[in-house]
Design a protein around this motif. Structure first.
Motif: not given
Length: 497
Positions: A325-331
């Motif tokens: 969610g933070d490091s890997v966020s939604v595209h």
């Protein structure tokens, strides 16, 4: 959560040449959105932000927020004009030190440089403003939460437009400096590392925070009020800042008994998801919200999560979002399963770690708790729609999906998939389709039908994750010790969206 709103420093002559080079017909306006189907006007086209410097003053008694935001960006096309997502009243905008004109189109601030900004141009955009954020309504509601002693700029998917101008979509991350002056005796909490506070001669104190890792706009926050602020150092050597509102009452001790374990939870989740991606840790508890949000490095929790005693499950949930969610966020926002399904599964992993029910037991009991005719099974976690984006199915069926994946590929491949995902996509964004492709690559298995069944097909799957098709269970699953606490946590998480 509750709303759907949505350097160059050369000579003046050089600046003028950059702004006016080319013909107007060669340049085009930046798009008013990034093309997200759920929120068409979310974000903007034509430029990429690298840093925000937010320097403000806030008076709690009047709710007046004023100051400047300086945006460092680079154009990604020849621009005739561009948008910023912002709701407050603006007094001036400068681009590379030149005053420019602007207009409004709903929640869009349209900036007109009166000339062409060539692709690849470095921009320093300074926006000066002053307003009362709580008076700015979208669909009749303000995401800015005024409290008796301050305010909270916390919400998802939109909060930035109520306190700083931005390219407001998770796909354009930046580093942040946040500095807010408030009357003496009032505290200001934000993301990242605390750089200290400075007592000023006029009865005000300025609080300074810095985020050195790329950060999305909705997880950038300020919490203002009267708090007990605790500073320490984690076993890993990182700074930890926790804060507890002075008016938590009987919930205060339970909140501290939960949030003070943040470094322990991060230590465990790092074994499951890979190295912790950020430079600081912490958490904030306040009665000013009724939900929790995964603000980068420092989640905010409602005091209501601790009304029945300590609750490390909400802490495990929000800290898992630091990876997912933070490091890997939604595209795109339809990819929300990559946030909420994963954070929910982290609660099952934490339950197993502390001996209050295995992931399998939580999976079995969750699957059995929803009858086949329950509307729960009609929500598609892989594309729930705007109105169901934070539905309970995105959390619980989302977690069931991950357990189904784990049982299909085995533990070694499963945790390898999670760690490769967080490493490959660190400080960026990802889609469900990209995750499925990675899962298939790592496991060597065809998993399309599994994901089709659990994410994209209405109705209750015929068998629970890990069950053998055609073999009926001998008896109903036993409720894990952690289940009710997790259920109560999800009820508040969903209600806050």
């Amino acid at each position: 959560m509750s709303l759907r709103a949505k350097l160059f420093t050369g000579t003046a002559t050089a600046v003028s040449l950059l702004l006016l080079a080319g013909t107007a017909s060669a340049a085009e306006p930046g798009a008013p959105g990034v093309g997200d189907p759920y929120y068409p006007n979310s974000g903007n086209g034509g430029y990429d932000v690298s840093h925000y410097d937010i320097r403000l003053s806030y008076q709690p008694t009047t709710d007046v927020l004023s100051g400047t935001t300086t945006i460092l960006a680079k154009t990604t096309q020849d621009l005739s004009r561009f948008n910023l997502d912002f709701l407050l009243d603006v007094s001036s905008i400068r681009i590379n030190n030149k005053v420019v004109s602007y207009s409004r189109d709903g929640g869009e601030l349209v900036v007109d440089p009166k000339g062409t900004l060539r692709k690849g141009t470095d921009l320093t955009i300074v926006v000066a403003y002053s307003d009362k954020p709580s008076t700015k309504l979208v669909n009749g509601v303000s995401a800015w939460k005024k409290t008796p002693d301050g305010a909270l700029a916390i919400d998802e998917p939109d909060i930035a437009p109520w306190w700083y101008p931005s390219n407001n979509h998770p796909t354009d991350k930046a580093t942040f400096d946040v500095s807010v002056a408030v009357p003496n005796g009032v505290e200001v909490l934000s993301n990242g590392s605390f750089l200290g506070n400075t007592r000023q001669i006029n009865g005000w104190t300025r609080w300074n925070w810095r985020s050195t890792k790329p950060q999305n706009t909705y997880s950038t926050f300020i919490t203002i009020g009267q708090f007990e602020v605790r500073q320490s150092t984690s076993p890993s050597g990182q700074p930890v800042v926790n804060a507890y509102a002075d008016n938590l009452g009987e919930y205060g001790d339970a909140a501290k008994a939960s949030v003070e374990r943040t470094p322990e939870v991060i230590e465990f989740e790092s074994t499951q998801f890979g190295p912790y991606p950020f430079e600081a840790q912490g958490g904030i508890v306040s009665p000013g919200i009724t939900f929790a949000l995964e603000n980068q490095t420092r989640p905010n929790y409602s005091n209501l999560f601790f009304r029945r005693g300590s609750n490390t499950y909400v802490v495990a949930h929000e800290l898992a979002h630091q990876w997912f969610g933070d490091s890997v966020s939604v595209h795109r926002w339809r990819d929300i399963w990559l946030n909420e399904g994963f954070a929910s599964y982290a609660e099952w992993l934490w339950s197993e770690h502390v001996g209050e029910g295995t992931a399998q037991e939580n999976s079995d009991f969750t699957y059995d708790s929803y009858p086949a005719d329950d509307p729960f099974w009609q929500v598609l976690p892989g594309d729930p729609g705007v109105d169901k984006q934070f539905d309970g199915a995105v959390y619980d069926r989302g977690a069931l999906t991950l357990h189904a994946l784990r049982k299909a590929v085995g533990d070694d491949a499963f945790f390898s998939i999670l760690k490769k995902w967080t490493a490959k996509k660190a400080y960026s964004d990802g889609s469900i389709e990209e995750f499925i492709a990675l899962a298939q690559q790592v496991s060597g298995k065809d998993l399309k039908q599994l994901f089709q069944t659990w994410l994209f097909t209405k109705g209750k799957p015929a068998t629970a994750p890990g069950a053998v098709a055609g073999v009926a269970a001998k008896q109903a699953p036993v409720e894990p010790k952690s289940y009710q606490k997790i259920k109560d946590t999800h009820a508040l998480l969903g209600a806050g969206h």
